[in-house]
Write a protein that holds these residues in place. Sequence first.
Motif, PDB file in Angstrom:
ATOM      1  N   LEU A  81       0.882  -1.206  -0.064  1.00 33.24           N
ATOM      2  CA  LEU A  81      -0.009  -0.023  -0.116  1.00 33.24           C
ATOM      3  C   LEU A  81       1.029   1.212   0.043  1.00 33.24           C
ATOM      4  CD1 LEU A  81      -2.888  -0.931   2.656  1.00 33.24           C
ATOM      5  CD2 LEU A  81      -2.973  -0.713  -0.058  1.00 33.24           C
ATOM      6  N   ASP A  82       1.716   1.287   0.536  1.00 33.03           N
ATOM      7  CA  ASP A  82       2.877   2.446   0.964  1.00 33.03           C
ATOM      8  C   ASP A  82       3.337   2.624  -0.473  1.00 33.03           C
ATOM      9  OD1 ASP A  82       2.459   2.827   3.360  1.00 33.03           O
ATOM     10  OD2 ASP A  82       4.278   1.730   4.053  1.00 33.03           O
ATOM     11  N   SER A  83       3.696   1.559  -1.363  1.00 28.30           N
ATOM     12  CA  SER A  83       4.463   1.454  -2.697  1.00 28.30           C
ATOM     13  C   SER A  83       3.519   2.389  -3.582  1.00 28.30           C
ATOM     14  CB  SER A  83       4.547   0.192  -3.294  1.00 28.30           C
ATOM     15  OG  SER A  83       3.647  -0.229  -3.715  1.00 28.30           O
ATOM     16  N   ARG A  84       2.069   2.303  -3.365  1.00 23.96           N
ATOM     17  CA  ARG A  84       1.123   2.774  -4.266  1.00 23.96           C
ATOM     18  C   ARG A  84       0.552   4.200  -3.709  1.00 23.96           C
ATOM     19  NH1 ARG A  84      -0.336  -1.359  -7.818  1.00 23.96           N
ATOM     20  NH2 ARG A  84      -1.270   0.371  -9.063  1.00 23.96           N
ATOM     21  N   ARG A  85       1.182   4.526  -2.442  1.00 22.33           N
ATOM     22  CA  ARG A  85       0.685   5.832  -1.877  1.00 22.33           C
ATOM     23  C   ARG A  85      -0.783   5.779  -1.436  1.00 22.33           C
ATOM     24  NH1 ARG A  85       4.359   7.201  -5.790  1.00 22.33           N
ATOM     25  NH2 ARG A  85       6.239   8.328  -5.097  1.00 22.33           N
ATOM     26  N   VAL A  86      -1.190   4.467  -0.843  1.00 26.70           N
ATOM     27  CA  VAL A  86      -2.706   4.291  -0.575  1.00 26.70           C
ATOM     28  C   VAL A  86      -2.463   4.362   0.995  1.00 26.70           C
ATOM     29  CG1 VAL A  86      -4.486   2.772  -0.281  1.00 26.70           C
ATOM     30  CG2 VAL A  86      -3.436   3.387  -2.403  1.00 26.70           C
ATOM     31  N   VAL A  87      -3.243   5.093   1.799  1.00 29.75           N
ATOM     32  CA  VAL A  87      -3.483   5.154   2.968  1.00 29.75           C
ATOM     33  C   VAL A  87      -4.800   4.581   3.434  1.00 29.75           C
ATOM     34  CG1 VAL A  87      -3.516   6.599   5.030  1.00 29.75           C
ATOM     35  CG2 VAL A  87      -1.967   7.254   3.431  1.00 29.75           C
ATOM     36  N   VAL A  88      -4.831   3.480   4.413  1.00 28.05           N
ATOM     37  CA  VAL A  88      -5.832   2.964   4.897  1.00 28.05           C
ATOM     38  C   VAL A  88      -5.791   3.011   6.460  1.00 28.05           C
ATOM     39  CG1 VAL A  88      -7.356   0.607   5.175  1.00 28.05           C
ATOM     40  CG2 VAL A  88      -6.098   1.334   2.874  1.00 28.05           C
ATOM     41  N   PRO A  89      -6.814   3.075   7.084  1.00 25.67           N
ATOM     42  CA  PRO A  89      -6.864   3.443   8.673  1.00 25.67           C
ATOM     43  C   PRO A  89      -6.900   1.801   9.284  1.00 25.67           C
ATOM     44  CG  PRO A  89      -8.971   3.562   7.823  1.00 25.67           C
ATOM     45  CD  PRO A  89      -8.230   3.654   6.642  1.00 25.67           C
ATOM     46  N   PRO A  90      -6.154   1.825  10.426  1.00 28.95           N
ATOM     47  CA  PRO A  90      -5.814   0.555  10.899  1.00 28.95           C
ATOM     48  C   PRO A  90      -7.194  -0.199  11.251  1.00 28.95           C
ATOM     49  CG  PRO A  90      -5.289   2.328  12.406  1.00 28.95           C
ATOM     50  CD  PRO A  90      -5.345   2.987  11.079  1.00 28.95           C
ATOM     51  N   GLY A  91      -8.223   0.294  11.738  1.00 30.24           N
ATOM     52  CA  GLY A  91      -9.367  -0.136  12.004  1.00 30.24           C
ATOM     53  C   GLY A  91      -9.401  -0.691  13.638  1.00 30.24           C
ATOM     54  N   THR A  92     -10.640  -1.115  13.870  1.00 33.92           N
ATOM     55  CA  THR A  92     -10.862  -1.645  15.254  1.00 33.92           C
ATOM     56  C   THR A  92     -11.602  -2.885  15.244  1.00 33.92           C
ATOM     57  OG1 THR A  92     -12.928  -0.565  15.755  1.00 33.92           O
ATOM     58  CG2 THR A  92     -10.753   0.862  16.079  1.00 33.92           C
ATOM     59  N   PRO A  93     -11.841  -3.879  16.351  1.00 29.41           N
ATOM     60  CA  PRO A  93     -12.705  -4.689  16.435  1.00 29.41           C
ATOM     61  C   PRO A  93     -14.285  -4.366  16.317  1.00 29.41           C
ATOM     62  CG  PRO A  93     -10.989  -5.074  18.377  1.00 29.41           C
ATOM     63  CD  PRO A  93     -11.076  -3.601  17.430  1.00 29.41           C
ATOM     64  N   ASP A  94     -14.280  -3.284  16.407  1.00 31.48           N
ATOM     65  CA  ASP A  94     -15.725  -3.006  16.202  1.00 31.48           C
ATOM     66  C   ASP A  94     -16.270  -2.541  14.770  1.00 31.48           C
ATOM     67  OD1 ASP A  94     -16.664  -3.273  18.866  1.00 31.48           O
ATOM     68  OD2 ASP A  94     -15.752  -1.160  19.262  1.00 31.48           O
ATOM     69  N   ASP A  95     -15.225  -2.480  13.665  1.00 30.91           N
ATOM     70  CA  ASP A  95     -15.576  -1.954  12.476  1.00 30.91           C
ATOM     71  C   ASP A  95     -16.466  -2.933  11.824  1.00 30.91           C
ATOM     72  OD1 ASP A  95     -13.795   0.080  12.597  1.00 30.91           O
ATOM     73  OD2 ASP A  95     -12.219  -1.303  11.591  1.00 30.91           O
ATOM     74  N   SER A  96     -17.195  -2.519  10.871  1.00 29.11           N
ATOM     75  CA  SER A  96     -18.345  -3.313  10.295  1.00 29.11           C
ATOM     76  C   SER A  96     -17.569  -4.049   9.325  1.00 29.11           C
ATOM     77  CB  SER A  96     -19.119  -2.435   9.296  1.00 29.11           C
ATOM     78  OG  SER A  96     -18.551  -1.772   8.213  1.00 29.11           O
ATOM     79  N   PRO A  97     -17.967  -5.322   8.812  1.00 28.74           N
ATOM     80  CA  PRO A  97     -16.949  -6.362   8.016  1.00 28.74           C
ATOM     81  C   PRO A  97     -16.731  -5.614   6.726  1.00 28.74           C
ATOM     82  CG  PRO A  97     -19.092  -7.504   9.068  1.00 28.74           C
ATOM     83  CD  PRO A  97     -19.347  -5.993   9.296  1.00 28.74           C
ATOM     84  N   ASN A  98     -17.636  -4.652   6.153  1.00 24.81           N
ATOM     85  CA  ASN A  98     -17.060  -4.163   4.995  1.00 24.81           C
ATOM     86  C   ASN A  98     -16.420  -2.825   4.978  1.00 24.81           C
ATOM     87  OD1 ASN A  98     -18.752  -5.934   3.521  1.00 24.81           O
ATOM     88  ND2 ASN A  98     -20.755  -4.721   3.759  1.00 24.81           N
ATOM     89  N   ALA A  99     -16.076  -2.417   6.240  1.00 21.01           N
ATOM     90  CA  ALA A  99     -14.817  -1.354   5.972  1.00 21.01           C
ATOM     91  C   ALA A  99     -13.786  -1.617   5.486  1.00 21.01           C
ATOM     92  CB  ALA A  99     -15.192  -0.991   7.742  1.00 21.01           C
ATOM     93  N   ILE A 100     -13.141  -0.276   4.932  1.00 18.62           N
ATOM     94  CA  ILE A 100     -11.981  -0.740   4.363  1.00 18.62           C
ATOM     95  C   ILE A 100     -10.933  -0.364   5.646  1.00 18.62           C
ATOM     96  CG2 ILE A 100     -10.381  -0.100   2.651  1.00 18.62           C
ATOM     97  CD1 ILE A 100     -12.764  -1.902   1.704  1.00 18.62           C
ATOM     98  N   THR A 101     -10.517  -1.345   6.297  1.00 21.36           N
ATOM     99  CA  THR A 101      -9.403  -0.968   7.314  1.00 21.36           C
ATOM    100  C   THR A 101      -8.264  -2.132   7.050  1.00 21.36           C
ATOM    101  OG1 THR A 101     -10.301  -2.303   9.052  1.00 21.36           O
ATOM    102  CG2 THR A 101     -11.084  -0.100   8.821  1.00 21.36           C
ATOM    103  N   ILE A 102      -7.166  -1.866   7.686  1.00 17.01           N
ATOM    104  CA  ILE A 102      -6.079  -2.926   7.516  1.00 17.01           C
ATOM    105  C   ILE A 102      -6.361  -4.267   8.185  1.00 17.01           C
ATOM    106  CG2 ILE A 102      -3.667  -3.231   8.502  1.00 17.01           C
ATOM    107  CD1 ILE A 102      -3.662  -1.363   5.999  1.00 17.01           C
ATOM    108  N   ARG A 103      -7.279  -4.040   9.124  1.00 15.29           N
ATOM    109  CA  ARG A 103      -7.493  -5.096  10.279  1.00 15.29           C
ATOM    110  C   ARG A 103      -8.453  -5.999   9.214  1.00 15.29           C
ATOM    111  NH1 ARG A 103      -7.709  -5.487  15.722  1.00 15.29           N
ATOM    112  NH2 ARG A 103      -8.971  -7.343  16.405  1.00 15.29           N
ATOM    113  N   ASN A 104      -9.306  -5.347   8.621  1.00 15.20           N
ATOM    114  CA  ASN A 104     -10.477  -6.096   7.710  1.00 15.20           C
ATOM    115  C   ASN A 104      -9.872  -6.771   6.330  1.00 15.20           C
ATOM    116  OD1 ASN A 104     -12.566  -5.948   9.489  1.00 15.20           O
ATOM    117  ND2 ASN A 104     -13.609  -4.178   8.094  1.00 15.20           N
ATOM    118  N   LEU A 105      -8.822  -5.802   5.756  1.00 14.44           N
ATOM    119  CA  LEU A 105      -7.807  -6.490   4.724  1.00 14.44           C
ATOM    120  C   LEU A 105      -7.276  -7.719   5.078  1.00 14.44           C
ATOM    121  CD1 LEU A 105      -6.992  -3.192   2.777  1.00 14.44           C
ATOM    122  CD2 LEU A 105      -9.040  -4.600   2.431  1.00 14.44           C
TER     123      LEU A 105
END
Length: 254
Positions: A81-105
């Motif tokens: 992701l860094d190589s593509r200059r894409v920033v994704v939030p880390p996420g939390t256990p409470d994220d919805s399954p469809n949220a784009i977070t590092i944890r979910n990915l």
Amino acid sequence: MVQTETPSRASIMIGGKAFRAVLFDMDGVVTDTARLHLAAWHRLFQDLTERGDVGNVELNDDDYRQYIDGKDRGRGLMSYLDSRRVVVPPGTPDDSPNAITIRNLLRRKNTYFLDELDRNGVEVIAPTVRWIQQLRSMGVRTAVVSASKNARFVLDRAGLTNYFDARVDGIDTATLGLSGKPDPDTYIEAARRLSMSPSECVVVEDATAGIRAGRSGGFGLCVGLGPTENFAALTESGADVAVSDVSQIDYLQP
């Protein structure tokens, strides 16, 4: 898996040097699961691209080898992701399954890998397995060092769990607070579990990150394994020798 306190005195000679243990990466070296990981990463980034969540992050094979191969799941994802200059939030256990977070990915990538494993099973790399059998029959110690948290499951499926005196995997990395490849921590831990010094051990890797780990950890010999088109990258990363098949390693029993 057997771990003993008394180190073996058996050794093999490679390039005029004696080595008492051989440490193997798993994916792409012992098992042909690197292609399953690649397919899972392709699927993940294709999904993201098609949904338009983060722009075009389609992954090609060169990107995989440069940014992901050999690294633990989180480090590989962040590197790409860094190589593509894409920033994704880390996420939390409470994220919805469809949220784009590092944890979910990371969770989705693991699900895709297990899907690939269920569909295709685990194929072993026969020349490597034969060499492990020969080494063990001579009394030379063996270990597997993998970034994967699924390493034990994969080895069990392949019937290879008892082929190694020690295993260091992604679960150990997290539990012990080790730095993953290209840092040498996991290989150093494997040597410690075998009661060996790094200089007494051979590292066999198909990823440049793993070769860099072996070189920076002071291991006695680093063997790069892969197709001939990868030889240059492996040797530039510190491989002492690059082969397409471990049977090409010229060794002798003292």
